[in-house]
Design a protein around this motif. Structure first.
Motif, PDB file in Angstrom:
ATOM      1  N   UNK A  71       0.810  -1.216   0.000  1.00  0.00           N
ATOM      2  CA  UNK A  71       0.000   0.000   0.000  1.00  0.00           C
ATOM      3  C   UNK A  71       0.843   1.266   0.000  1.00  0.00           C
ATOM      4  N   UNK A  72       2.105   1.162  -0.402  1.00  0.00           N
ATOM      5  CA  UNK A  72       2.951   2.339  -0.496  1.00  0.00           C
ATOM      6  C   UNK A  72       2.521   3.235  -1.667  1.00  0.00           C
ATOM      7  N   UNK A 113       1.610   1.482   9.474  1.00  0.00           N
ATOM      8  CA  UNK A 113       0.447   0.605   9.296  1.00  0.00           C
ATOM      9  C   UNK A 113      -0.825   1.336   8.860  1.00  0.00           C
ATOM     10  N   UNK A 114      -0.741   2.646   8.614  1.00  0.00           N
ATOM     11  CA  UNK A 114      -1.981   3.397   8.387  1.00  0.00           C
ATOM     12  C   UNK A 114      -2.591   3.164   7.008  1.00  0.00           C
ATOM     13  N   UNK A 147      -6.076   1.382   6.114  1.00  0.00           N
ATOM     14  CA  UNK A 147      -7.129   2.086   5.367  1.00  0.00           C
ATOM     15  C   UNK A 147      -7.640   1.211   4.224  1.00  0.00           C
ATOM     16  N   UNK A 148      -6.750   0.478   3.564  1.00  0.00           N
ATOM     17  CA  UNK A 148      -7.212  -0.441   2.521  1.00  0.00           C
ATOM     18  C   UNK A 148      -8.047  -1.549   3.128  1.00  0.00           C
ATOM     19  N   UNK A 149      -7.598  -2.098   4.256  1.00  0.00           N
ATOM     20  CA  UNK A 149      -8.363  -3.136   4.958  1.00  0.00           C
ATOM     21  C   UNK A 149      -9.757  -2.631   5.298  1.00  0.00           C
ATOM     22  N   UNK A 191      -7.820  13.466   7.998  1.00  0.00           N
ATOM     23  CA  UNK A 191      -8.619  12.990   6.866  1.00  0.00           C
ATOM     24  C   UNK A 191      -9.024  11.524   7.043  1.00  0.00           C
ATOM     25  N   UNK A 192      -8.837  11.001   8.241  1.00  0.00           N
ATOM     26  CA  UNK A 192      -9.244   9.639   8.628  1.00  0.00           C
ATOM     27  C   UNK A 192      -8.510   8.525   7.879  1.00  0.00           C
ATOM     28  N   UNK A 193      -7.249   8.780   7.522  1.00  0.00           N
ATOM     29  CA  UNK A 193      -6.363   7.697   7.112  1.00  0.00           C
ATOM     30  C   UNK A 193      -5.751   7.067   8.356  1.00  0.00           C
TER      31      UNK A 193
END
Length: 306
Positions: free
Chosen positions: A55-56, A116-117, A121-123, A253-255
Motif C-alpha cells: 500500500x505504499x 500501518x496506516x 485504510x485499505x483493509x 482525513x481519517x487515514x
C-alpha cells in the motif's frame, strides 16, 4: 460461613486495588484475526494462495517492494471530493482490486511503510465494501518487519492478470457522518465515545467537543509493529474507550484513524465507525463547535509490551 465469604471478598478487592488491575472487560468479537506478524505472513505465503498488496505510494513501491506484491496506493481507494482522502465509490474500488488480480474470494495480505496506516485504510475500505475479514489481514510493522523476517524484495513495475471484483453495497454502519457527530456533541450519550487519533500538536489547536485523544501511533511498539490485543484491551478502557460503547474515530482525513480502527477491531471491539469527513470537514464548517483538549492518555493499568 457468611463472615468468611465476606472476608475473602474484601481480600480480593484489596488485592485488585493493590495491584492496580481491573476486572477484564469482555469484548464482543473474535480477537487477533485482523493483524498478522511478518513471520506468520511469510509462512502463509508459502503454504496458501494469497494476494500480497503493497500500500505504499507508487514511487516508493517501484523503489522497493515484496517480490510478487501488487500495488494499491492511497489514491487508488480514495477520492478528493468534497474533502481529501474520502472513501472512493464502489466502481473505483472494483477497478483497483480487480485490476490487481483480487476477487471477492481472494485471501489478501496488506502491508505499507507508513506506521500501518495505509494498509489499515485499505483493509477498512475492503471491509466497507464487503470483503470477509477471514480473507484479509494487515502485516504488522509493514515493510520493515518483512525485511527483518528475511523477505525477498525487488524493484520496478509488475504485471498481473486482471480479474473481476464485485463490491457489495457500501456498509454505512461503519461510517459516521458530521450530523451523527453533531448529535453526539449536542446531546452526549454515555454509550458513544468520540476518539481523536491525531498528534498532540494537532489537537492543541482544536478538537471535537467531548472527544478523547489517543494518538494512533500509541497502537504501535517502538519497532513499528502493533501492540497485541491484550495491551489494547487495557490501554483503551483505561482511557474510557470500552467495547460496550460505539466508538467513532477520526484524524485529519481519517487515514490514520483507520489504523486505530483495525487495532480496536483486532482486540475484539465491534461497534466501530470511521468519521470519513474527519477534522478537515468539521473544522471547515464555522457552525460546528470546537473545543480544546484536556488531560493526556493514561497508561494501561497493567502494561504488556510484548
Amino acid at each position: 460461613m457468611k463472615k468468611t465469604a465476606k472476608i475473602l471478598f474484601l481480600l480480593l478487592v484489596f488485592a485488585i486495588v493493590l495491584t492496580g488491575c481491573e476486572a477484564d472487560i469482555s469484548v464482543p468479537g473474535e480477537v487477533g484475526q485482523d493483524i498478522i506478524t511478518a513471520d506468520e505472513a511469510l509462512k502463509v505465503m508459502e503454504e496458501e494462495e494469497v494476494v500480497v498488496v503493497d500500500a505504499q505510494k507508487s514511487g516508493d513501491f517501484e523503489d522497493q517492494h515484496l517480490d510478487g506484491a501488487v500495488n494499491i496506493a492511497r489514491n487508488d481507494i480514495t477520492t478528493f471530493g468534497p474533502y481529501p482522502n474520502m472513501l472512493a465509490d464502489a466502481s473505483k474500488i472494483e477497478s483497483s482490486l480487480g485490476d490487481n488480480g483480487i476477487t471477492n474470494q481472494s485471501k489478501v495480505l496488506i502491508y505499507d511503510n507508513n506506521n500501518n496506516m495505509d494498509a489499515a485504510r485499505l483493509w477498512w475500505t475492503m471491509l466497507v465494501y464487503g470483503h470477509s475479514t477471514d480473507n484479509m489481514k494487515v502485516i504488522s510493522g509493514g515493510l520493515n518487519a518483512l525485511e527483518e523476517a528475511g523477505a525477498t524484495f525487488t524493484s520496478g513495475e509488475y504485471e498481473v492478470e486482471a480479474l473481476e471484483y464485485k463490491a457489495d453495497e457500501k456498509n454505512e454502519d461503519l461510517i459516521a457522518t458530521k450530523d451523527e457527530i453533531l448529535a453526539q456533541v449536542n446531546n452526549p450519550s454515555d454509550d458513544v465515545a468520540i476518539l481523536d487519533v491525531r498528534t498532540a500538536d494537532e489537537v492543541s489547536e482544536g478538537i471535537i467537543p467531548g472527544a478523547i485523544h489517543i494518538n494512533y501511533v500509541d497502537n504501535n511498539k517502538d519497532n513499528g509493529e502493533f501492540y497485541p490485543p491484550s495491551y489494547i484491551q487495557r490501554y483503551y478502557p483505561d482511557n474510557d474507550i470500552t467495547p460496550d460503547k460505539e466508538v467513532i474515530m477520526y484524524c485529519q482525513t481519517s487515514i490514520r484513524a483507520a489504523q486505530s480502527y483495525i487495532a480496536l477491531h483486532n482486540a475484539g471491539y465491534r461497534d466501530l465507525k470511521l468519521y470519513d469527513g474527519a477534522w478537515i470537514e468539521w473544522s471547515s464548517d464555522s457552525s460546528t463547535p470546537k473545543a480544546m483538549p484536556t488531560g493526556a492518555p493514561a497508561e494501561p493499568s497493567a502494561q504488556d509490551g510484548s
